[in-house]
Design a protein around this motif. Sequence first.
Motif, PDB file in Angstrom:
ATOM      1  N   SER A 113       0.805  -1.221   0.000  1.00 36.57           N
ATOM      2  CA  SER A 113       0.000   0.000   0.000  1.00 36.57           C
ATOM      3  C   SER A 113       0.837   1.269   0.000  1.00 36.57           C
ATOM      4  O   SER A 113       0.302   2.352  -0.207  1.00 36.57           O
ATOM      5  N   GLN A 114       2.151   1.141   0.249  1.00 41.35           N
ATOM      6  CA  GLN A 114       2.952   2.359   0.360  1.00 41.35           C
ATOM      7  C   GLN A 114       4.234   2.323  -0.472  1.00 41.35           C
ATOM      8  O   GLN A 114       4.366   3.075  -1.430  1.00 41.35           O
ATOM      9  N   LEU A 115       5.165   1.432  -0.131  1.00 40.55           N
ATOM     10  CA  LEU A 115       6.484   1.473  -0.769  1.00 40.55           C
ATOM     11  C   LEU A 115       6.739   0.284  -1.684  1.00 40.55           C
ATOM     12  O   LEU A 115       6.956   0.442  -2.871  1.00 40.55           O
ATOM     13  N   LEU A 116       6.730  -0.919  -1.105  1.00 41.62           N
ATOM     14  CA  LEU A 116       7.056  -2.138  -1.843  1.00 41.62           C
ATOM     15  C   LEU A 116       5.907  -3.131  -1.742  1.00 41.62           C
ATOM     16  O   LEU A 116       5.154  -3.138  -0.760  1.00 41.62           O
ATOM     17  N   LEU A 117       5.799  -4.002  -2.730  1.00 42.23           N
ATOM     18  CA  LEU A 117       4.983  -5.196  -2.560  1.00 42.23           C
ATOM     19  C   LEU A 117       5.647  -6.075  -1.506  1.00 42.23           C
ATOM     20  O   LEU A 117       6.869  -6.106  -1.375  1.00 42.23           O
ATOM     21  N   VAL A 120       8.245  -8.296  -2.931  1.00 44.04           N
ATOM     22  CA  VAL A 120       9.508  -7.635  -3.254  1.00 44.04           C
ATOM     23  C   VAL A 120      10.373  -7.511  -2.001  1.00 44.04           C
ATOM     24  O   VAL A 120      11.583  -7.763  -2.038  1.00 44.04           O
ATOM     25  N   GLN A 121       9.756  -7.140  -0.879  1.00 49.04           N
ATOM     26  CA  GLN A 121      10.522  -7.066   0.373  1.00 49.04           C
ATOM     27  C   GLN A 121      11.044  -8.444   0.766  1.00 49.04           C
ATOM     28  O   GLN A 121      12.174  -8.581   1.246  1.00 49.04           O
ATOM     29  N   ALA A 122      10.231  -9.483   0.546  1.00 41.30           N
ATOM     30  CA  ALA A 122      10.669 -10.848   0.834  1.00 41.30           C
ATOM     31  C   ALA A 122      11.886 -11.211  -0.003  1.00 41.30           C
ATOM     32  O   ALA A 122      12.839 -11.835   0.482  1.00 41.30           O
ATOM     33  N   ALA A 123      11.875 -10.812  -1.279  1.00 44.78           N
ATOM     34  CA  ALA A 123      13.004 -11.094  -2.171  1.00 44.78           C
ATOM     35  C   ALA A 123      14.246 -10.333  -1.738  1.00 44.78           C
ATOM     36  O   ALA A 123      15.361 -10.865  -1.807  1.00 44.78           O
ATOM     37  N   HIS A 124      14.099  -9.097  -1.279  1.00 48.39           N
ATOM     38  CA  HIS A 124      15.243  -8.318  -0.811  1.00 48.39           C
ATOM     39  C   HIS A 124      15.894  -9.011   0.392  1.00 48.39           C
ATOM     40  O   HIS A 124      17.121  -9.136   0.461  1.00 48.39           O
ATOM     41  N   PHE A 125      15.063  -9.448   1.336  1.00 48.08           N
ATOM     42  CA  PHE A 125      15.627 -10.114   2.514  1.00 48.08           C
ATOM     43  C   PHE A 125      16.264 -11.453   2.132  1.00 48.08           C
ATOM     44  O   PHE A 125      17.335 -11.804   2.636  1.00 48.08           O
ATOM     45  N   ALA A 126      15.619 -12.190   1.235  1.00 50.54           N
ATOM     46  CA  ALA A 126      16.174 -13.470   0.786  1.00 50.54           C
ATOM     47  C   ALA A 126      17.511 -13.255   0.093  1.00 50.54           C
ATOM     48  O   ALA A 126      18.448 -14.058   0.259  1.00 50.54           O
ATOM     49  N   SER A 127      17.640 -12.180  -0.675  1.00 48.49           N
ATOM     50  CA  SER A 127      18.905 -11.884  -1.344  1.00 48.49           C
ATOM     51  C   SER A 127      19.994 -11.571  -0.327  1.00 48.49           C
ATOM     52  O   SER A 127      21.121 -12.070  -0.438  1.00 48.49           O
ATOM     53  N   LEU A 128      19.667 -10.754   0.670  1.00 46.28           N
ATOM     54  CA  LEU A 128      20.654 -10.423   1.700  1.00 46.28           C
ATOM     55  C   LEU A 128      21.144 -11.679   2.419  1.00 46.28           C
ATOM     56  O   LEU A 128      22.353 -11.877   2.608  1.00 46.28           O
ATOM     57  N   ILE A 129      20.207 -12.547   2.805  1.00 44.22           N
ATOM     58  CA  ILE A 129      20.584 -13.779   3.499  1.00 44.22           C
ATOM     59  C   ILE A 129      21.413 -14.678   2.585  1.00 44.22           C
ATOM     60  O   ILE A 129      22.372 -15.336   3.031  1.00 44.22           O
ATOM     61  N   SER A 130      21.083 -14.720   1.300  1.00 40.52           N
ATOM     62  CA  SER A 130      21.832 -15.555   0.351  1.00 40.52           C
ATOM     63  C   SER A 130      23.281 -15.114   0.256  1.00 40.52           C
ATOM     64  O   SER A 130      24.204 -15.938   0.337  1.00 40.52           O
ATOM     65  N   TRP A 131      23.497 -13.817   0.100  1.00 40.51           N
ATOM     66  CA  TRP A 131      24.877 -13.325  -0.013  1.00 40.51           C
ATOM     67  C   TRP A 131      25.626 -13.451   1.304  1.00 40.51           C
ATOM     68  O   TRP A 131      26.822 -13.761   1.318  1.00 40.51           O
ATOM     69  N   TYR A 304      10.336 -12.873  13.579  1.00 39.86           N
ATOM     70  CA  TYR A 304      10.767 -11.516  13.282  1.00 39.86           C
ATOM     71  C   TYR A 304       9.805 -10.900  12.278  1.00 39.86           C
ATOM     72  O   TYR A 304       9.141 -11.615  11.524  1.00 39.86           O
ATOM     73  N   THR A 305       9.723  -9.582  12.264  1.00 36.57           N
ATOM     74  CA  THR A 305       8.791  -8.889  11.386  1.00 36.57           C
ATOM     75  C   THR A 305       9.496  -7.810  10.580  1.00 36.57           C
ATOM     76  O   THR A 305      10.314  -7.056  11.117  1.00 36.57           O
ATOM     77  N   LEU A 306       9.186  -7.756   9.291  1.00 35.79           N
ATOM     78  CA  LEU A 306       9.665  -6.706   8.397  1.00 35.79           C
ATOM     79  C   LEU A 306       8.472  -6.049   7.734  1.00 35.79           C
ATOM     80  O   LEU A 306       7.519  -6.725   7.338  1.00 35.79           O
ATOM     81  N   SER A 307       8.517  -4.732   7.590  1.00 37.67           N
ATOM     82  CA  SER A 307       7.458  -3.995   6.926  1.00 37.67           C
ATOM     83  C   SER A 307       7.797  -3.778   5.458  1.00 37.67           C
ATOM     84  O   SER A 307       8.950  -3.519   5.114  1.00 37.67           O
ATOM     85  N   ALA A 308       6.774  -3.853   4.611  1.00 39.12           N
ATOM     86  CA  ALA A 308       6.952  -3.553   3.189  1.00 39.12           C
ATOM     87  C   ALA A 308       6.916  -2.048   2.928  1.00 39.12           C
ATOM     88  O   ALA A 308       7.078  -1.623   1.788  1.00 39.12           O
ATOM     89  N   ALA A 309       6.724  -1.251   3.986  1.00 36.55           N
ATOM     90  CA  ALA A 309       6.613   0.199   3.831  1.00 36.55           C
ATOM     91  C   ALA A 309       7.919   0.926   4.110  1.00 36.55           C
ATOM     92  O   ALA A 309       7.952   2.153   4.125  1.00 36.55           O
ATOM     93  N   PRO A 311      12.436   0.606   3.427  1.00 34.23           N
ATOM     94  CA  PRO A 311      13.545  -0.150   2.840  1.00 34.23           C
ATOM     95  C   PRO A 311      14.178  -1.095   3.862  1.00 34.23           C
ATOM     96  O   PRO A 311      14.280  -0.767   5.052  1.00 34.23           O
ATOM     97  N   LEU A 312      14.593  -2.249   3.392  1.00 32.68           N
ATOM     98  CA  LEU A 312      15.148  -3.278   4.268  1.00 32.68           C
ATOM     99  C   LEU A 312      16.330  -2.772   5.082  1.00 32.68           C
ATOM    100  O   LEU A 312      16.380  -2.949   6.304  1.00 32.68           O
ATOM    101  N   LEU A 313      17.303  -2.141   4.427  1.00 32.02           N
ATOM    102  CA  LEU A 313      18.504  -1.716   5.133  1.00 32.02           C
ATOM    103  C   LEU A 313      18.198  -0.654   6.176  1.00 32.02           C
ATOM    104  O   LEU A 313      18.869  -0.572   7.207  1.00 32.02           O
TER     105      LEU A 313
END
Length: 321
Positions: A113-117, A120-131, A304-309, A311-313
């Motif tokens: 509703s605001q920043l990211l789907l 998309v936020q799930a993919a960002h966190f998955a990418s960070l954990i992967s690297w 743990y909780t992350l908001s899609a509203a 940025p992850l970092l």
Amino acid sequence: MSTPLTAMSLPVHSDGIQLCLAELLHYKDQAVRWLPPAQSVWSHLQGQHSSKQKGRGMNFAEVRPYQAGDDIRAIDWRVTARTGKPHTKLFTEEREQPVMLLVDMSNSMQFGSQLLLKSVQAAHFASLISWLTIKAQDRIGALVYNGSALHELKPAGRQQGALRVINQLIASQQHALLNAQQTPTSDNSSVPAIAFSETLRHLSHLCPKGSDIILISDFHTLSENDKRVLSQLRHHNRIQFVQITDPLEQGVTDFRGTEYVADGDQSVWLDFSADHTRAQFLSLYQQQQQMLKAFTNKLAIPLYTLSAAMPLLQQLGQNKG
């Protein structure tokens, strides 16, 4: 799918809806910030549910006669009783700890509703954990779930392991967006849905013992029936839940008009100018949170909780640069 985005706040290379290689590669250079001796990602995500995190495990090596200075907690009492002389167990540290991701990109995750789907936020966190996993010289694997298909990536090391995961995330998001734009017909409505419980069972067969399992989802379809599979997974693995949320799910929005909302099963007009509409959203969210926290507490799984509203970092307390 509602996505009024604030462009100035978007993460690097991201439009908040699509996924591209550049935006997920961005986390390759960011991952080093959470390598030991720095604080872990999990320490930055500690919230209402906190849990002591386990490090690498210890593998049994051998039994030898007890020597002065040995830890008495490691005494092998069976061998001691059989031989009449004290013996102690020796252990070696695990050199490799596979990390398995379950990334939910189903219909309920295609919302923001605001920043990211949320997907998309799930993919960002998955990418960070992967690297982060690759930089720690471990293997990364994933099970990407879109509601109608499962994409299995067995644990692999080095850069190739992380690239396989993020390329699948990009492909799954593209597929999900195409499906969301299609009008249901007899052709695509006949595709059988895959239950979340079936995904968990598939994960239990895919994971090597001793894996660190991270489930990234909004957990909207998690049920009491899933406890048995997760309990079995916990016997030989470490499990962590990362919940992706959106402010509108709590009734938090500046929009005060009327909107047509559909979730694939039903559709309705909602008046967001009415207090009771926003209150209903909050009530449903609180009910889900109570269920989820009771569920994870029962199984001793960190949540743990992350908001899609946001940025992850920024949520992890780090600068973007």
